[in-house]
Design an enzyme around this catalytic site. Structure first.
Site, short mmCIF file in Angstrom:
data_model
loop_
_atom_site.label_atom_id
_atom_site.label_comp_id
_atom_site.label_asym_id
_atom_site.label_seq_id
_atom_site.Cartn_x
_atom_site.Cartn_y
_atom_site.Cartn_z
N GLY A 12 0.77 -1.24 0.00
CA GLY A 12 0.00 0.00 0.00
C GLY A 12 0.79 1.28 0.00
O GLY A 12 0.29 2.32 0.44
N ASN A 14 1.65 3.06 -2.57
CA ASN A 14 0.96 3.99 -3.51
C ASN A 14 -0.30 4.55 -2.85
O ASN A 14 -0.59 5.74 -3.00
CB ASN A 14 0.62 3.27 -4.81
CG ASN A 14 1.80 3.23 -5.77
OD1 ASN A 14 2.12 4.23 -6.40
ND2 ASN A 14 2.46 2.10 -5.86
N LEU A 91 -3.51 -6.86 -7.54
CA LEU A 91 -2.98 -7.99 -8.32
C LEU A 91 -4.08 -8.86 -8.93
O LEU A 91 -3.79 -9.87 -9.55
CB LEU A 91 -2.06 -8.85 -7.45
CG LEU A 91 -0.77 -8.15 -7.01
CD1 LEU A 91 0.09 -9.09 -6.16
CD2 LEU A 91 0.01 -7.65 -8.22
N ILE A 94 -9.17 -7.52 -13.26
CA ILE A 94 -10.48 -6.86 -13.13
C ILE A 94 -11.43 -7.51 -14.12
O ILE A 94 -11.14 -7.62 -15.31
CB ILE A 94 -10.36 -5.35 -13.40
CG1 ILE A 94 -9.36 -4.72 -12.42
CG2 ILE A 94 -11.72 -4.67 -13.34
CD1 ILE A 94 -9.73 -4.87 -10.94
N ASN A 108 -4.85 2.50 -13.44
CA ASN A 108 -3.87 1.59 -12.84
C ASN A 108 -2.49 2.22 -12.90
O ASN A 108 -2.19 2.99 -13.82
CB ASN A 108 -3.86 0.26 -13.60
CG ASN A 108 -2.85 -0.75 -13.04
OD1 ASN A 108 -2.84 -0.99 -11.84
ND2 ASN A 108 -2.02 -1.29 -13.89
N HIS A 110 1.44 1.17 -13.25
CA HIS A 110 2.28 0.02 -13.62
C HIS A 110 3.74 0.45 -13.50
O HIS A 110 4.10 1.54 -13.99
CB HIS A 110 1.96 -0.46 -15.04
CG HIS A 110 2.77 -1.65 -15.45
ND1 HIS A 110 2.50 -2.93 -15.00
CD2 HIS A 110 3.87 -1.74 -16.24
CE1 HIS A 110 3.41 -3.76 -15.50
NE2 HIS A 110 4.25 -3.07 -16.26
N GLU A 181 6.16 6.39 -9.33
CA GLU A 181 4.80 5.93 -9.01
C GLU A 181 4.07 6.85 -8.04
O GLU A 181 2.93 7.27 -8.30
CB GLU A 181 4.85 4.52 -8.41
CG GLU A 181 5.36 3.47 -9.36
CD GLU A 181 5.39 2.11 -8.73
OE1 GLU A 181 4.41 1.75 -8.07
OE2 GLU A 181 6.40 1.40 -8.89
C1 GRF Z 1 3.91 -1.23 -7.14
O1 GRF Z 1 5.20 -1.41 -7.69
C2 GRF Z 1 2.94 -0.95 -8.24
O2 GRF Z 1 3.49 -0.30 -9.35
C3 GRF Z 1 2.54 -2.32 -8.68
O3 GRF Z 1 2.50 -3.10 -7.48
C4 GRF Z 1 3.38 -2.51 -6.53
C5 GRF Z 1 2.52 -2.28 -5.30
O4 GRF Z 1 3.11 -1.53 -4.40
N1 GRF Z 1 1.26 -2.29 -9.34
P1 GRF Z 1 2.27 -0.90 -3.18
O5 GRF Z 1 1.28 -1.94 -2.70
O6 GRF Z 1 1.57 0.33 -3.69
O7 GRF Z 1 3.32 -0.59 -2.16
#
Ligand code: GRF
Length: 202
Positions: A12, A14, A91, A94, A108, A110, A181
């Site tokens: 989490g 992000n 993960l 969808i 999303n 990536h 990100e």
């Molecule tokens: C991140 O690298 C994101 O780009 C990818 O999964 C990872 C998740 O990280 N989709 P977090 O759960 O946000 O720490």
């Protein structure tokens, strides 16, 4: 007020960036109305609770079939009534019915410069392992609309990150998170909240 639901599966970080940016006003006129994880033990759910945001663990393990899980997930999302759904380290694939129901309203993040190192099998550390294996000098992150094709939706924003000599996948993952990100995902949500990026059926 832009109503946002965030789907997560893991740490989490992000989500944390989004929550902090909403609280600090960097993402204006926005409410995170719920955080949903397919993994009930995801630390991302703790992060939501720490910020006073409603959090829900909706696991496929709790349903007889994948179809029933999709129905349960969709029912919770409909109950939260979001304008925008953000996949932040989500993960699960969808379901098409959800993509149709929220056409151009699911985004999303990536951890590569799509189309490089994207598509089925390219998630988490695998993305950075592939970039190091190929020997690219520049990688980064991409925010895109979610479509039926994995990582194939319209690209909204990208940010480049240099790969350094001796990078491991873990070190590179952290740099891409910190330098790309955590920045562009919040920037895109902010632009959507300000009407600078349009969502939904045009
Ligand atoms: C991140 O690298 C994101 O780009 C990818 O999964 C990872 C998740 O990280 N989709 P977090 O759960 O946000 O720490």
């Amino acid at each position: 007020m832009l109503r946002v639901v965030v789907l997560v599966s893991g740490g989490g970080t992000n989500l944390e960036a989004i929550l902090k940016n909403v609280e600090d006003g960097n993402i204006p006129n926005t409410e995170i109305v719920g955080v949903i994880s397919n993994n009930k033990n995801a630390f991302a759910l703790e992060r939501a609770k720490n910020h006073g945001v409603a959090s829900f663990g909706i696991s496929p393990k709790d349903y007889e079939t994948r179809q029933d899980f999709h129905r349960g997930l969709l029912a919770k999302i409909e109950e939260l009534n979001p304008d925008l759904i953000v996949l932040a380290g989500c993960l699960i694939k969808i379901p098409d019915e959800m993509i149709k129901a929220y056409e151009n309203r699911i985004i999303n993040i990536h951890p590569s410069l799509i189309p490089s190192f994207s598509g089925p099998g390219f998630y988490g550390l695998h993305v950075h392992e592939a970039a190091l294996e190929r020997g690219v000098k520049i990688t980064g992150a991409t925010v895109h609309f979610v479509s039926e094709i994995v990582d194939g939706g319209e690209i909204i924003e990208q940010k480049a990150v240099r790969i350094e000599e001796g990078d491991t996948p873990e070190v590179l993952q952290k740099r891409v998170m910190e330098e790309a990100e955590w920045i562009i995902l919040s920037e895109v949500i902010s632009k959507i909240a300000k009407g600078e990026i349009s969502i939904g059926k045009n």
